[in-house]
Design a protein around this motif. Structure first.
Motif, PDB file in Angstrom:
ATOM      1  N   LEU A   1     -27.016 -94.842  64.454  1.00  0.00           N
ATOM      2  CA  LEU A   1     -28.134 -94.069  63.915  1.00  0.00           C
ATOM      3  C   LEU A   1     -27.617 -92.867  63.121  1.00  0.00           C
ATOM      4  O   LEU A   1     -28.068 -92.617  61.988  1.00  0.00           O
ATOM      5  N   LEU A   2     -26.667 -92.128  63.700  1.00  0.00           N
ATOM      6  CA  LEU A   2     -26.138 -90.940  63.026  1.00  0.00           C
ATOM      7  C   LEU A   2     -25.435 -91.317  61.722  1.00  0.00           C
ATOM      8  O   LEU A   2     -25.569 -90.616  60.706  1.00  0.00           O
ATOM      9  N   SER A   3     -24.703 -92.424  61.731  1.00  0.00           N
ATOM     10  CA  SER A   3     -24.028 -92.890  60.510  1.00  0.00           C
ATOM     11  C   SER A   3     -25.035 -93.239  59.428  1.00  0.00           C
ATOM     12  O   SER A   3     -24.845 -92.901  58.246  1.00  0.00           O
ATOM     13  N   SER A   4     -26.121 -93.913  59.829  1.00  0.00           N
ATOM     14  CA  SER A   4     -27.137 -94.281  58.843  1.00  0.00           C
ATOM     15  C   SER A   4     -27.842 -93.042  58.305  1.00  0.00           C
ATOM     16  O   SER A   4     -28.226 -92.999  57.130  1.00  0.00           O
TER      17      SER A   4
ATOM     18  N   LEU B   1     -28.825 -89.572  53.798  1.00  0.00           N
ATOM     19  CA  LEU B   1     -28.825 -88.228  53.207  1.00  0.00           C
ATOM     20  C   LEU B   1     -28.047 -88.209  51.893  1.00  0.00           C
ATOM     21  O   LEU B   1     -28.485 -87.608  50.906  1.00  0.00           O
ATOM     22  N   SER B   2     -26.892 -88.867  51.883  1.00  0.00           N
ATOM     23  CA  SER B   2     -26.065 -88.903  50.671  1.00  0.00           C
ATOM     24  C   SER B   2     -26.784 -89.640  49.547  1.00  0.00           C
ATOM     25  O   SER B   2     -26.793 -89.189  48.391  1.00  0.00           O
TER      26      SER B   2
ATOM     27  N   ASN C   1     -40.406 -92.139  48.955  1.00  0.00           N
ATOM     28  CA  ASN C   1     -39.083 -92.759  49.070  1.00  0.00           C
ATOM     29  C   ASN C   1     -37.991 -91.705  49.194  1.00  0.00           C
ATOM     30  O   ASN C   1     -37.035 -91.868  49.964  1.00  0.00           O
ATOM     31  N   LEU C   2     -38.132 -90.624  48.427  1.00  0.00           N
ATOM     32  CA  LEU C   2     -37.141 -89.550  48.484  1.00  0.00           C
ATOM     33  C   LEU C   2     -37.146 -88.872  49.842  1.00  0.00           C
ATOM     34  O   LEU C   2     -36.089 -88.627  50.439  1.00  0.00           O
ATOM     35  N   VAL C   3     -38.322 -88.571  50.360  1.00  0.00           N
ATOM     36  CA  VAL C   3     -38.447 -87.915  51.667  1.00  0.00           C
ATOM     37  C   VAL C   3     -37.856 -88.800  52.761  1.00  0.00           C
ATOM     38  O   VAL C   3     -37.165 -88.316  53.665  1.00  0.00           O
ATOM     39  N   ASN C   4     -38.126 -90.107  52.673  1.00  0.00           N
ATOM     40  CA  ASN C   4     -37.588 -91.030  53.679  1.00  0.00           C
ATOM     41  C   ASN C   4     -36.068 -91.122  53.621  1.00  0.00           C
ATOM     42  O   ASN C   4     -35.434 -91.570  54.581  1.00  0.00           O
ATOM     43  N   GLY C   5     -35.488 -90.670  52.498  1.00  0.00           N
ATOM     44  CA  GLY C   5     -34.037 -90.678  52.383  1.00  0.00           C
ATOM     45  C   GLY C   5     -33.388 -89.344  52.690  1.00  0.00           C
ATOM     46  O   GLY C   5     -32.203 -89.302  53.024  1.00  0.00           O
ATOM     47  N   LYS C   6     -34.169 -88.231  52.598  1.00  0.00           N
ATOM     48  CA  LYS C   6     -33.555 -86.908  52.748  1.00  0.00           C
ATOM     49  C   LYS C   6     -34.049 -86.111  53.958  1.00  0.00           C
ATOM     50  O   LYS C   6     -33.264 -85.400  54.579  1.00  0.00           O
TER      51      LYS C   6
END
Length: 325
Positions: free
Chosen positions: A134-137, A142-143, A163-168
């Motif tokens: 989980l932490l790795s994902s 984030l990257s 989509n951006l929020v779900n990634g950051k």
């Protein structure tokens, strides 16, 4: 709220103990960055949820540290990418020490985050590596989410924004909230928890975006996102209200096609009701969160109080007509 205050105090004490000591190359930078520990919302939430799922204290505190270390790494790296000079009303590490040392410090925080995640798993006496995965994902998301801001077209609609929020934003909340469940191997209610994380992720980012517009997010000025043409929920809400040529002009300006300075976009945003509409959007996601939280046992509902209380109080401050759910 006394328990929440105690959780934050315990976390801050332990946090201080793991930072670089005198003589370490990064000691002065760490001292500078952590002169204000911030709200510690994610770590406090992780501790509260860990307690609710009966995770032992050492496993809990180390997971909370892991989450906060990774969160701070993301802040330091974000400031380098965005060239931000202020955060939490203070100079950023980037502004004070420059990009090379800021990157080194951010990398150190990432390394320590994974160190404490491994300690947490060992203290929980679990064989599963799901929490590390989980932490790795989270780090990978984030990257990718940060990179998305610098490639392609500006984020101008709600689908792209989501989509951006779900990634950051959402990934770090997932680490704080879902991580303790994985460590305790308690998979009951996980579907509801993940729906809550999605709603809270949107709520958290929209809240930050509104504070940016109001000049209350600790940066050097109001409308910092707009000036950088960075994604912001208020700007998207404003754009949705535009018609025909005015929308075209705004899109061109955001895409650096038409830099006509005769239009004061920040003044336009203030005057067309976008802020009020965005606050309603924030409350909508808080209501979704409330719906799924109501399905949880009382102990888990209480454990989500650190972040929910923060978001509800922020919404109330921004909108006098807000009613607590």
């Amino acid at each position: 709220m006394d328990n929440l205050t105690n959780l934050k105090a315990e976390l801050q004490t332990r946090f201080s103990s793991v930072l670089p000591k005198q003589g370490h190359e990064l000691h002065e930078i760490a001292k500078f960055h952590f002169k204000d520990f911030g709200k510690l919302i994610r770590g406090s939430s992780a501790l509260a949820i860990s307690n609710a799922v009966n995770l032992n204290f050492e496993a809990s505190i180390n997971w909370a540290l892991s989450v906060e270390l990774l969160h701070n790494a993301s802040l330091v790296h974000d400031d380098v990418c965005d060239k931000d000079s202020h955060r939490r009303h203070h100079l950023t590490v980037f502004a004070e020490f420059g990009s090379p040392l800021a990157i080194c410090f951010g990398d150190w925080l990432v390394a320590k985050s994974f160190e404490h995640a491994v300690i947490s798993i060992n203290k929980a006496d679990k064989k599963s590596n799901d929490a590390i995965i989980l932490l790795s994902s989270v780090m990978a998301d984030l990257s990718k989410g940060q990179a998305r801001e610098f490639i392609g077209e500006p984020v101008l609609d709600w689908d792209s924004y989501s989509n951006l929020v779900n990634g950051k934003t959402t990934p770090l909340l997932a680490a704080a909230i879902e991580g303790p469940f994985l460590l305790a191997e308690a998979d009951d209610h996980l579907d509801d928890i993940r729906n809550i994380i999605q709603a809270l992720g949107m709520s958290y980012q929209i809240s930050n975006d509104i504070l940016d517009v109001l000049g209350k997010d600790g940066s050097s000025m109001a409308f910092n996102d707009l000036m950088r043409k960075a994604p912001n929920a208020v700007s998207i809400t404003y754009r949705n209200k535009l018609k025909n040529g005015h929308k075209i002009n705004f899109d061109k300006w955001m895409n650096n096609i038409n830099l006509d300075s005769s239009i004061n976009w920040s003044k336009e945003i203030k005057n067309n009701g976008a802020l009020e509409s965005c606050i309603r959007k924030l409350n909508h996601y808080l209501q979704i969160s409330h719906h799924y939280r109501s399905k949880l046992p009382d102990a888990l509902q209480d454990a989500l109080l650190p972040i929910v209380t923060y978001l509800e109080s922020t919404s109330k401050d921004m909108c006098p007509t807000y009613k607590k759910l």
